[in-house]
Motif scaffolding. Structure first.
Motif, short mmCIF file in Angstrom:
data_model
loop_
_atom_site.label_atom_id
_atom_site.label_comp_id
_atom_site.label_asym_id
_atom_site.label_seq_id
_atom_site.Cartn_x
_atom_site.Cartn_y
_atom_site.Cartn_z
N UNK A 2 2.33 3.01 -14.49
CA UNK A 2 2.91 2.35 -13.31
C UNK A 2 1.99 2.54 -12.09
N UNK A 3 1.45 3.76 -11.93
CA UNK A 3 0.56 4.03 -10.80
C UNK A 3 -0.72 3.20 -10.92
N UNK A 4 -1.25 3.11 -12.13
CA UNK A 4 -2.46 2.32 -12.35
C UNK A 4 -2.20 0.84 -12.06
N UNK A 5 -1.09 0.32 -12.55
CA UNK A 5 -0.76 -1.08 -12.34
C UNK A 5 -0.59 -1.40 -10.86
N UNK A 6 0.07 -0.50 -10.14
CA UNK A 6 0.26 -0.71 -8.70
C UNK A 6 -1.09 -0.75 -7.99
N UNK A 36 8.19 -3.22 -8.86
CA UNK A 36 8.70 -2.81 -10.16
C UNK A 36 8.09 -1.48 -10.58
N UNK A 37 6.78 -1.33 -10.39
CA UNK A 37 6.11 -0.08 -10.75
C UNK A 37 6.67 1.09 -9.96
N UNK A 38 6.86 0.90 -8.66
CA UNK A 38 7.34 1.99 -7.82
C UNK A 38 8.76 2.41 -8.18
N UNK A 95 0.84 -1.21 0.00
CA UNK A 95 0.00 0.00 0.00
C UNK A 95 0.87 1.25 0.00
N UNK A 96 1.90 1.23 0.83
CA UNK A 96 2.79 2.39 0.90
C UNK A 96 3.52 2.59 -0.43
N UNK A 97 3.98 1.51 -1.01
CA UNK A 97 4.65 1.59 -2.31
C UNK A 97 3.71 2.11 -3.39
N UNK A 98 2.45 1.71 -3.34
CA UNK A 98 1.47 2.21 -4.30
C UNK A 98 1.27 3.70 -4.13
N UNK A 99 1.18 4.15 -2.89
CA UNK A 99 1.05 5.58 -2.65
C UNK A 99 2.25 6.37 -3.12
N UNK A 100 3.45 5.81 -2.93
CA UNK A 100 4.67 6.46 -3.40
C UNK A 100 4.64 6.60 -4.92
N UNK A 101 4.17 5.57 -5.61
CA UNK A 101 4.10 5.61 -7.07
C UNK A 101 3.18 6.73 -7.53
N UNK A 102 2.06 6.87 -6.87
CA UNK A 102 1.12 7.94 -7.22
C UNK A 102 1.69 9.31 -6.87
N UNK A 151 12.00 7.79 -4.47
CA UNK A 151 12.82 6.62 -4.79
C UNK A 151 13.45 6.04 -3.53
N UNK A 152 13.97 6.90 -2.66
CA UNK A 152 14.63 6.41 -1.44
C UNK A 152 13.66 5.59 -0.58
N UNK A 153 12.44 6.11 -0.43
CA UNK A 153 11.45 5.37 0.37
C UNK A 153 11.04 4.08 -0.32
N UNK A 154 10.85 4.12 -1.63
CA UNK A 154 10.46 2.92 -2.37
C UNK A 154 11.55 1.86 -2.30
N UNK A 155 12.79 2.28 -2.50
CA UNK A 155 13.90 1.32 -2.48
C UNK A 155 14.06 0.70 -1.09
N UNK A 156 13.86 1.50 -0.06
CA UNK A 156 13.98 0.99 1.31
C UNK A 156 12.90 -0.02 1.61
#
Length: 416
Positions: free
Chosen positions: A295-299, A345-347, A247-254, A373-378
């Motif tokens: 990417x945001x839609x896919x997530x 992958x999307x994020x 969920x957090x990664x999806x929010x980051x993507x958006x 990116x830093x938050x997604x990678x972590x």
């Protein structure tokens, strides 16, 4: 209405009654308020105590509790979508809630009892649970050093943990430890007890304000009703923890799409090689933003699919149908693993590709687009995706059971 007024049943779980509109109307204004100073908090590494409190006051911690018990009656799918909305506003604040929401889910899965009634009432009162299962000093779940030992009518907890996410914001801390013999217990202790020492020593380049540092417990008391066998934790807790992270990664993507779009609109000039002097009319730059939107839609789609599969596990558990529950756990394991691969992958793609639509000003520290990116990678590093495709392939080709035999330890990644 109190928990004693609720219909009798095997658990506190009830069919969802909330609507997406109702939940959005209640919580989106709070999310919008949280988003306002997100960049400043990132710049200054300012801990979001006020923002967490706003969410407590709004009742975010009881979103999954049935309406008849005093909550909002959200499904798991609705809960994880809300968490993604919060992550779009501030990924760190969203991640702070992971352990609390998971422990609420655990108590909702538990059989009704006076002890569990008290926990439901604590949630309704806004009491917040932080976590710390991972052993410090390279300890493992197979070699727990933390102990939960009997002391008269209660228990004493001693040990050291790391990745204690959300601990600095908590009223309670959820601690895993070894009991007598080979027994593994989870104990809930009060965060303000003198025997608890919390240290903000997290050095990761992401999750900079989640309080994911270390916690030390020295003979911390736990009451009889606040210690549970770890093997009795809710059966889909690994899926829950993983879906919360997704969920957090999806929010980051958006958020990357949102901020990238704003930064492109703010560009005043374009490169000599550009297709149009106006960046907002350059077809190649528009293509970049369009791809990030994919990417945001896919997530989002992957998150909903996985969350729905977990909802089905919860329903099977509430019904008491063990065969159906086992079948749905397998389906949820597959859906969650597939969603993990798709969303990570999307994020990572979105938070990197978005810079291709921007000029050199896009890397300005005033924008802090790097935080995405830093938050997604972590987050992606908590539960390495490198193993998941192999496990999925082995299940598809050879029928190998993809459900890990980890019982209480399978939490969807808590750091490594």
């Amino acid at each position: 209405m109190t928990t004693t007024d609720a219909p009798t049943g095997l658990t506190y779980l009830r069919p969802a009654t909330a609507t997406a509109t109702e939940l959005s109307e209640r919580f989106q204004p709070v999310f919008d308020r949280i988003a306002e100073d997100n960049v400043a908090r990132e710049q200054d590494r300012a801990f979001p105590h006020d923002q967490v409190q706003w969410l407590k006051d709004a009742g975010f911690g009881r979103v999954r509790i049935p309406v008849e018990l005093g909550g909002f009656g959200a499904s798991l799918e609705q809960t994880f979508v809300l968490l993604a909305d919060l992550a779009e506003a501030d990924a760190n604040v969203a991640h702070i809630w992971r352990n609390h929401l998971a422990f609420v889910e655990d108590r909702l899965n538990a059989p009704p009892s006076p002890t569990n009634d008290r926990w439901i009432q604590r949630f309704l009162a806004g009491e917040f649970v932080g976590g710390g299962w991972t052993e410090a000093n390279n300890g493992t779940f197979a070699n727990l050093k933390t102990t939960v030992r009997r002391n008269g009518d209660g228990w004493l907890v001693s040990g050291a943990k790391f990745y204690a996410t959300g601990s600095l914001y908590a009223d309670w801390l959820d601690v895993l430890g070894k009991g007598d013999g080979d027994t593994v217990l989870t104990a809930l202790v009060r965060r303000d007890d003198p025997g608890v020492l919390l240290v903000d020593d997290w050095t990761g380049f992401g999750q900079r304000t989640t309080a994911s540092g270390s916690a030390t417990y020295t003979d911390v008391p736990a009451a009889e009703g606040d210690v549970f066998p770890a093997g009795e934790r809710f059966v889909y807790q690994g899926h829950f923890y993983q879906a919360a992270m997704l969920s957090v990664l999806t929010g980051i993507t958006r958020a990357a799409l949102r901020d990238g779009t704003s930064a492109l609109k703010a560009r005043g000039r374009n490169y000599p090689q550009a297709l149009d002097p106006d960046p907002t009319r350059d077809a190649q730059l528009l293509q970049v933003i369009g791809q990030v939107s994919v990417y945001a839609f896919a997530a989002g789609a992957a998150l909903r699919a996985a969350a729905h599969a977990i909802d089905l596990v919860a329903a099977a558990h509430a019904s008491g149908d063990e065969a159906l529950r086992k079948q749905r756990v397998l389906a949820a394991e597959v859906a969650t693993a597939q969603a993990q691969l798709a969303i990570i992958d999307a994020a990572l793609q979105a938070t990197t590709t978005v810079f291709d639509a921007l000029g050199a000003s896009g890397v300005s520290e005033t924008l802090r687009l790097d935080r995405h990116w830093r938050n997604a990678r972590t987050l992606a590093s908590h539960n390495p995706r490198v193993y998941k495709a192999r496990i999925l392939g082995d299940w598809i080709v050879n029928g190998a059971d993809p459900v890990p035999d980890l019982t209480f330890t399978h939490r969807g990644g808590q750091g490594n």
